[in-house]
Motif scaffolding. Structure first.
Motif, PDB file in Angstrom:
ATOM      1  N   VAL A  24      28.293  34.634  26.071  1.00  0.00           N
ATOM      2  CA  VAL A  24      28.333  34.760  24.616  1.00  0.00           C
ATOM      3  C   VAL A  24      26.925  34.662  24.058  1.00  0.00           C
ATOM      4  O   VAL A  24      26.167  33.772  24.442  1.00  0.00           O
ATOM      5  N   SER A  25      26.587  35.552  23.162  1.00  0.00           N
ATOM      6  CA  SER A  25      25.288  35.483  22.498  1.00  0.00           C
ATOM      7  C   SER A  25      25.478  35.715  21.005  1.00  0.00           C
ATOM      8  O   SER A  25      26.470  36.294  20.583  1.00  0.00           O
ATOM      9  N   ARG A  27      25.750  33.315  18.688  1.00  0.00           N
ATOM     10  CA  ARG A  27      26.469  32.254  17.977  1.00  0.00           C
ATOM     11  C   ARG A  27      25.508  31.127  17.610  1.00  0.00           C
ATOM     12  O   ARG A  27      24.615  30.784  18.382  1.00  0.00           O
ATOM     13  N   SER A  30      29.241  25.662  17.402  1.00  0.00           N
ATOM     14  CA  SER A  30      30.080  25.406  18.573  1.00  0.00           C
ATOM     15  C   SER A  30      31.557  25.312  18.199  1.00  0.00           C
ATOM     16  O   SER A  30      32.391  25.025  19.033  1.00  0.00           O
ATOM     17  N   TRP A  53      35.665  25.521  22.651  1.00  0.00           N
ATOM     18  CA  TRP A  53      34.314  25.432  23.185  1.00  0.00           C
ATOM     19  C   TRP A  53      33.733  24.030  23.100  1.00  0.00           C
ATOM     20  O   TRP A  53      33.139  23.531  24.056  1.00  0.00           O
ATOM     21  N   ARG A  72      33.711  26.106  31.075  1.00  0.00           N
ATOM     22  CA  ARG A  72      32.581  26.657  30.336  1.00  0.00           C
ATOM     23  C   ARG A  72      31.321  25.913  30.678  1.00  0.00           C
ATOM     24  O   ARG A  72      31.347  24.744  31.038  1.00  0.00           O
ATOM     25  N   THR A  74      28.101  25.065  28.731  1.00  0.00           N
ATOM     26  CA  THR A  74      27.549  25.103  27.385  1.00  0.00           C
ATOM     27  C   THR A  74      26.066  25.450  27.381  1.00  0.00           C
ATOM     28  O   THR A  74      25.573  26.039  26.422  1.00  0.00           O
ATOM     29  N   LYS A  76      24.634  27.603  29.322  1.00  0.00           N
ATOM     30  CA  LYS A  76      24.502  29.050  29.544  1.00  0.00           C
ATOM     31  C   LYS A  76      25.332  29.868  28.557  1.00  0.00           C
ATOM     32  O   LYS A  76      25.327  31.097  28.626  1.00  0.00           O
ATOM     33  N   ASN A  77      26.063  29.184  27.680  1.00  0.00           N
ATOM     34  CA  ASN A  77      26.951  29.882  26.745  1.00  0.00           C
ATOM     35  C   ASN A  77      27.859  30.856  27.470  1.00  0.00           C
ATOM     36  O   ASN A  77      28.031  32.016  27.059  1.00  0.00           O
ATOM     37  N   THR A  78      28.432  30.375  28.539  1.00  0.00           N
ATOM     38  CA  THR A  78      29.256  31.228  29.386  1.00  0.00           C
ATOM     39  C   THR A  78      30.574  30.527  29.695  1.00  0.00           C
ATOM     40  O   THR A  78      30.589  29.317  29.961  1.00  0.00           O
TER      41      THR A  78
END
Length: 128
Positions: A24-25, A27, A30, A53, A72, A74, A76-78
């Protein structure tokens, strides 16, 4: 603008495993839910699993409970979905999505209409 990029799909045999990823990019908050849906040819899109999230709460479709695990990273936002004991009926295009909501209600996380952003999808094919 929020962008989602899925990866990890492929062609496997029944009983094998795959791990899907969704990066995810864009954002800045959270407070959202990430979900995975899938769509097989000729069928409607169906819910697979979701994760809140910030808190990490999860919700699974009955069809994948005990076989799929969402997590998830956090930093790496993945978000990941580890899919074990795959079955031919798991064959579909898998999509990740983001719901920008400030609350967690599992039954809403299972509805595609709750989501605002979608990835392009990744194909998972399970052969018998």
């Amino acid at each position: 603008q929020v962008q989602l990029v899925e990866s990890g799909g492929g062609f496997v045999q029944a009983g094998d495993s795959l791990r899907l990823s969704c990066a995810v990019s864009g954002r800045t908050s959270s407070r959202y839910t990430m979900g995975w849906f899938r769509q097989a040819p000729g069928k409607e899109r169906e819910f697979v699993v979701a994760i809140r999230w910030s808190e990490g709460m999860t919700y699974y479709a009955d069809s994948v409970k005990g076989r799929f695990t969402i997590s998830r990273d956090t930093a790496k936002n993945t978000v990941y979905v580890q899919m074990n004991s795959l079955k031919p009926e798991d064959t579909a295009v898998y999509y990740c999505a983001v719901a920008e909501v400030g609350y967690w209600l599992p039954y809403l996380s299972a509805q595609s209409t709750s989501y605002h952003y979608w990835g392009q999808g990744t194909q998972v094919t399970v052969s018998s």
